[in-house]
Write an enzyme that holds these catalytic residues in place. Structure first.
Site, PDB file in Angstrom:
ATOM      1  N   ASP A  78       0.844  -1.185   0.000  1.00  0.00           N
ATOM      2  CA  ASP A  78       0.000   0.000   0.000  1.00  0.00           C
ATOM      3  C   ASP A  78       0.881   1.238   0.000  1.00  0.00           C
ATOM      4  O   ASP A  78       1.694   1.442   0.906  1.00  0.00           O
ATOM      5  CB  ASP A  78      -0.890   0.030   1.249  1.00  0.00           C
ATOM      6  CG  ASP A  78      -1.763   1.280   1.268  1.00  0.00           C
ATOM      7  OD1 ASP A  78      -2.753   1.299   0.519  1.00  0.00           O
ATOM      8  OD2 ASP A  78      -1.432   2.250   1.977  1.00  0.00           O
ATOM      9  N   TYR A  83       3.634   9.344  -0.222  1.00  0.00           N
ATOM     10  CA  TYR A  83       4.524   8.577   0.673  1.00  0.00           C
ATOM     11  C   TYR A  83       5.987   8.521   0.185  1.00  0.00           C
ATOM     12  O   TYR A  83       6.865   8.103   0.937  1.00  0.00           O
ATOM     13  CB  TYR A  83       4.043   7.132   0.850  1.00  0.00           C
ATOM     14  CG  TYR A  83       2.664   6.955   1.463  1.00  0.00           C
ATOM     15  CD1 TYR A  83       1.953   8.010   2.004  1.00  0.00           C
ATOM     16  CD2 TYR A  83       2.077   5.694   1.507  1.00  0.00           C
ATOM     17  CE1 TYR A  83       0.692   7.835   2.544  1.00  0.00           C
ATOM     18  CE2 TYR A  83       0.817   5.495   2.057  1.00  0.00           C
ATOM     19  CZ  TYR A  83       0.127   6.578   2.562  1.00  0.00           C
ATOM     20  OH  TYR A  83      -1.121   6.381   3.095  1.00  0.00           O
ATOM     21  N   LYS A 112      -2.336   5.894  -4.407  1.00  0.00           N
ATOM     22  CA  LYS A 112      -3.427   6.851  -4.200  1.00  0.00           C
ATOM     23  C   LYS A 112      -3.150   8.204  -4.848  1.00  0.00           C
ATOM     24  O   LYS A 112      -2.007   8.672  -4.857  1.00  0.00           O
ATOM     25  CB  LYS A 112      -3.666   7.060  -2.692  1.00  0.00           C
ATOM     26  CG  LYS A 112      -3.744   5.772  -1.904  1.00  0.00           C
ATOM     27  CD  LYS A 112      -4.043   5.996  -0.432  1.00  0.00           C
ATOM     28  CE  LYS A 112      -3.756   4.739   0.375  1.00  0.00           C
ATOM     29  NZ  LYS A 112      -2.381   4.646   0.849  1.00  0.00           N
ATOM     30  N   HIS A 145      -7.344   9.458  -2.379  1.00  0.00           N
ATOM     31  CA  HIS A 145      -6.815   9.415  -1.012  1.00  0.00           C
ATOM     32  C   HIS A 145      -7.788  10.059  -0.010  1.00  0.00           C
ATOM     33  O   HIS A 145      -7.976   9.570   1.104  1.00  0.00           O
ATOM     34  CB  HIS A 145      -5.459  10.140  -0.983  1.00  0.00           C
ATOM     35  CG  HIS A 145      -4.535   9.696   0.095  1.00  0.00           C
ATOM     36  ND1 HIS A 145      -3.193   9.563  -0.077  1.00  0.00           N
ATOM     37  CD2 HIS A 145      -4.754   9.371   1.384  1.00  0.00           C
ATOM     38  CE1 HIS A 145      -2.628   9.176   1.050  1.00  0.00           C
ATOM     39  NE2 HIS A 145      -3.559   9.050   1.955  1.00  0.00           N
TER      40      HIS A 145
END
Ligand SMILES: NC(=O)C1=CN([C@@H]2O[C@H](COP(=O)(O)OP(=O)(O)OC[C@H]3O[C@@H](n4cnc5c(N)ncnc54)[C@H](OP(=O)(O)O)[C@@H]3O)[C@@H](O)[C@H]2O)C=CC1
Ligand SMILES: O=C1CO[C@H](CO)[C@@H](O)[C@@H]1O
Length: 350
Positions: A78, A83, A112, A145
């Protein structure tokens, strides 16, 4: 009492190191409403914030962790554009494909769309970006997101999330992403998506842990055949937006008693509690021992009364509560008094 505790904890430690030695079983899969399969556990890869903003991997540390994860049996990763881990996940997957440990079809990558790219025409370029960074030729699951649209300077944009959803439908039609879904949507927002969208969301990713059991939203999602992914399963341990929250810790007597019964650790019991509620946990760890511990949960199952005991920790406590967005028209959560400063400002469009 304290002594009793120590010996109890000692037993747990012994049992858990024994169970960590056993080899891990393959992660089972669930079928999503579009007929595609998704592994019932994933590896979370959000590395956190520090004083300089989002934490990134150094010296390919995260790539090496994902290589290890694949060897241990993880098949689901994920990530998100914010990130900064899409690149190293992609690199590790490519290396393991080259080594013939896995094929591309064995691996499931979720990423996302960030809030600053919510215009319909921006979605395709965000996906191309994710493909370029990861080196993958498709994304397995693409999530919006947040339902919150922001401008590049993090002021609120007036882009409605249904416009953004149409952008996700476009990239789905093009085959760039195999499945689409949403994250951090509430029930009313999901209902609107189901009524007005042409493609149904197959996944809802939300915060789920013993203090935030999300009974209503999970049962609504289930009634609509939407698979739930639970983020921050160990939310009760972490600091978020500079706040540390009280909650059951790993030495909680309820968790420890169940752990002792199965020869597992309290962390494994929490993950199994999610799995037994049909929620896909995506625990994050950068610790190789915990990486193995977190995947070794498919050789036991909780009883209904044990699930209920853990449910009783619920206090509807959110750890991811971006109250700095709470005056946005599409803020999904209840309003709070304590408004935190926005740590995303200054990160720009990612
Ligand atoms: N859609 C969204 O808005 C959000 C999605 N997410 C996703 O969910 C993932 C998981 O959530 P996240 O908030 O990162 O945190 P988790 O709840 O998964 O983990 C919190 C902390 O627990 C520690 N930990 C992990 N395993 C164990 C264990 N077995 N025993 C004790 N401690 C453990 C980890 O530290 P250590 O690394 O040192 O082991 C970690 O920092 C994210 O990485 C991200 O992929 C998260 C937040 C929001
Ligand atoms: O995915 C995420 C990771 O955590 C952030 C908070 O620290 C969240 O805001 C974000 O949604």
């Amino acid at each position: 009492m304290y002594r009793q505790y120590l010996s109890f904890f000692g037993k747990i430690q012994k049992l858990s190191s024994k169970c960590r030695m056993k080899s891990t079983a393959a992660v089972p899969k669930l079928t999503m409403s579009d007929g595609r399969e998704i592994p019932a556990l994933g590896l979370g890869t959000y590395l956190g914030f520090d004083k300089n903003g989002m934490v990134s991997s150094k010296d390919k540390q995260h790539r090496d962790l994902v290589l290890k994860a694949i060897d241990l049996g993880y098949r689901h990763f994920d990530t998100a554009s914010i990130y900064n881990t899409e690149d190293e996940i992609g690199e590790a997957v490519e290396m393991k494909i080259a080594e013939r440990v896995v094929t591309r079809e064995d691996v499931f990558v979720t990423t996302k769309l960030w809030n600053t790219q919510h215009k319909q025409e921006e979605v395709a370029s965000a996906v191309w970006d994710a493909l370029e960074k990861s080196g993958l030729d498709y994304i397995d699951l693409y999530l919006m997101h947040w339902p919150i649209g922001l401008n590049a300077d993090y002021s609120f944009s007036d882009v409605d999330f249904m416009e953004t959803w149409r952008g996700l439908e476009d990239v789905h039609k093009l085959g760039l992403v195999k499945s689409i879904g949403v994250s951090n949507f509430n029930k009313e927002q999901l209902q609107r998506l189901l009524e007005e969208g042409s493609v149904r969301p197959v996944v809802l990713q939300i915060e789920v842990h013993p203090q935030m059991i999300q009974e209503d939203l999970i049962s609504f999602a289930r009634s609509e055949d939407i698979t739930v992914m639970g983020y921050s399963p160990f939310g009760f341990l972490v600091e978020r937006f500079g706040k540390q929250f009280p909650g059951p810790k790993m030495d909680d007597p309820v968790l420890m008693e169940i752990a002792l019964k199965y020869g597992k650790t309290p962390a494994q019991v929490v993950l199994r509690w999610l799995v037994d509620r049909n929620v896909i946990p995506i625990p994050k760890t950068v610790n190789p021992k915990r990486l193995k511990e977190n995947i070794s949960i498919f050789d036991f199952k909780l009883e209904q009364d044990e699930i209920e005991k853990i449910n009783r920790f619920n206090s509807n406590k959110r750890y991811t509560e971006p109250s700095f967005w709470q005056t946005h028209p599409h803020y999904p959560f209840e309003q709070v008094k304590d408004i935190l400063p926005d740590p995303f400002k200054g990160l720009g469009t990612i």
